[in-house]
Design a protein around this motif. Structure first.
Motif, PDB file in Angstrom:
ATOM      1  N   GLY A   1     -27.863 -21.756  36.450  1.00  0.00           N
ATOM      2  CA  GLY A   1     -29.224 -22.120  35.955  1.00  0.00           C
ATOM      3  C   GLY A   1     -29.649 -23.211  35.289  1.00  0.00           C
ATOM      4  O   GLY A   1     -28.634 -24.013  34.957  1.00  0.00           O
ATOM      5  N   ARG A   2     -30.842 -23.454  35.423  1.00  0.00           N
ATOM      6  CA  ARG A   2     -31.374 -24.530  34.675  1.00  0.00           C
ATOM      7  C   ARG A   2     -32.337 -24.572  33.523  1.00  0.00           C
ATOM      8  O   ARG A   2     -33.119 -23.669  33.742  1.00  0.00           O
ATOM      9  N   ILE A   3     -32.408 -25.443  32.533  1.00  0.00           N
ATOM     10  CA  ILE A   3     -33.411 -25.382  31.595  1.00  0.00           C
ATOM     11  C   ILE A   3     -33.940 -26.808  31.592  1.00  0.00           C
ATOM     12  O   ILE A   3     -33.164 -27.739  31.436  1.00  0.00           O
TER      13      ILE A   3
ATOM     14  N   SER B   1     -35.323 -16.286  40.067  1.00  0.00           N
ATOM     15  CA  SER B   1     -36.366 -16.080  38.931  1.00  0.00           C
ATOM     16  C   SER B   1     -36.626 -17.263  37.947  1.00  0.00           C
ATOM     17  O   SER B   1     -35.706 -17.987  37.437  1.00  0.00           O
ATOM     18  N   VAL B   2     -38.077 -17.808  37.867  1.00  0.00           N
ATOM     19  CA  VAL B   2     -38.536 -19.000  37.131  1.00  0.00           C
ATOM     20  C   VAL B   2     -39.470 -18.419  36.128  1.00  0.00           C
ATOM     21  O   VAL B   2     -40.408 -17.725  36.505  1.00  0.00           O
ATOM     22  N   LEU B   3     -39.364 -18.936  35.016  1.00  0.00           N
ATOM     23  CA  LEU B   3     -40.190 -18.909  33.839  1.00  0.00           C
ATOM     24  C   LEU B   3     -40.746 -20.035  33.452  1.00  0.00           C
ATOM     25  O   LEU B   3     -39.858 -21.109  33.119  1.00  0.00           O
TER      26      LEU B   3
ATOM     27  N   LEU C   1     -32.930 -15.385  33.974  1.00  0.00           N
ATOM     28  CA  LEU C   1     -33.750 -16.469  34.499  1.00  0.00           C
ATOM     29  C   LEU C   1     -32.824 -17.339  35.354  1.00  0.00           C
ATOM     30  O   LEU C   1     -31.943 -17.782  34.594  1.00  0.00           O
ATOM     31  N   ASP C   2     -33.093 -17.978  36.318  1.00  0.00           N
ATOM     32  CA  ASP C   2     -32.403 -18.929  36.907  1.00  0.00           C
ATOM     33  C   ASP C   2     -32.910 -20.225  36.372  1.00  0.00           C
ATOM     34  O   ASP C   2     -32.018 -21.334  36.496  1.00  0.00           O
ATOM     35  N   VAL C   3     -34.405 -20.359  36.412  1.00  0.00           N
ATOM     36  CA  VAL C   3     -34.944 -21.630  35.644  1.00  0.00           C
ATOM     37  C   VAL C   3     -35.853 -21.231  34.515  1.00  0.00           C
ATOM     38  O   VAL C   3     -36.634 -20.368  34.857  1.00  0.00           O
ATOM     39  N   LEU C   4     -35.705 -22.019  33.532  1.00  0.00           N
ATOM     40  CA  LEU C   4     -36.737 -22.002  32.319  1.00  0.00           C
ATOM     41  C   LEU C   4     -37.411 -23.632  32.405  1.00  0.00           C
ATOM     42  O   LEU C   4     -36.454 -24.172  32.122  1.00  0.00           O
ATOM     43  N   VAL C   5     -38.579 -23.297  32.437  1.00  0.00           N
ATOM     44  CA  VAL C   5     -39.374 -24.726  32.158  1.00  0.00           C
ATOM     45  C   VAL C   5     -40.150 -24.691  31.045  1.00  0.00           C
ATOM     46  O   VAL C   5     -40.872 -23.787  30.915  1.00  0.00           O
TER      47      VAL C   5
ATOM     48  N   ALA D   1     -30.579 -18.863  27.985  1.00  0.00           N
ATOM     49  CA  ALA D   1     -29.361 -19.293  28.315  1.00  0.00           C
ATOM     50  C   ALA D   1     -28.342 -18.159  27.944  1.00  0.00           C
ATOM     51  O   ALA D   1     -27.067 -18.126  28.781  1.00  0.00           O
ATOM     52  N   ARG D   2     -28.600 -17.238  27.248  1.00  0.00           N
ATOM     53  CA  ARG D   2     -27.727 -15.904  26.784  1.00  0.00           C
ATOM     54  C   ARG D   2     -27.647 -15.087  28.021  1.00  0.00           C
ATOM     55  O   ARG D   2     -26.440 -14.594  28.385  1.00  0.00           O
TER      56      ARG D   2
END
Length: 148
Positions: free
Chosen positions: A125-127, A8-10, A76-80, A118-119
């Motif tokens: 996961g990655r930000i 899941s990516v945002l 989320l697995d990734v937040l960009v 992050a919560r």
């Protein structure tokens, strides 16, 4: 290359330019992608159709709405964080509301988005924050005043 199948990516600010390229790549690598846009609904819809992603109109400068959006998506697995605005001009004459908006989007939004994501982000996961070369190189007159 890593497969993002089922991840899941945002992408905040994903409808044009670098953001759209990021959406395309994650979608191509199998991710379930959601991206935000503010002022380009046609570009956003075209990209969503092309990539099978989901476009959501959202203002990164609205802290409460941004946090609610992230919370509504689940882990989320990734937040960009790619959303950002440019403010140029003489700080002695720029409208205070314009400066406040610039800070809400470029400084506050990345912080609040990262904390919200992050919560619930799973291990691994990655930000990712997308910055600007304008932070240290000024391509035109007027931008340097904003560094005061």
């Amino acid at each position: 290359m890593t497969s993002f199948h089922g991840k899941s990516v945002l992408v905040l600010g994903g409808s044009r330019g670098i953001g759209a390229a990021i959406v395309r790549r994650f979608a191509m690598d199998g991710a379930k992608v959601v991206f935000t846009y503010l002022s380009s609904p046609d570009d956003a819809q075209e990209l969503a159709t092309e990539t099978g992603s989901r476009a959501l109109r959202a203002d990164s400068g609205d802290r409460d709405a941004l946090i609610a959006l992230i919370n509504s998506l689940g882990p989320l697995d990734v937040l960009v964080v790619n959303s950002g605005i440019l403010g140029a001009g003489d700080p002695l004459t720029m409208p205070p509301d314009a400066i406040d908006r610039l800070f809400r989007i470029n400084t506050h939004a990345p912080y609040h988005a990262a904390v919200a994501a992050a919560r619930t982000m799973p291990d691994g996961g990655r930000i990712i924050f997308i910055g600007s070369a304008n932070a240290d190189r000024m391509p035109m007159s007027g931008l340097e005043h904003n560094l005061i």
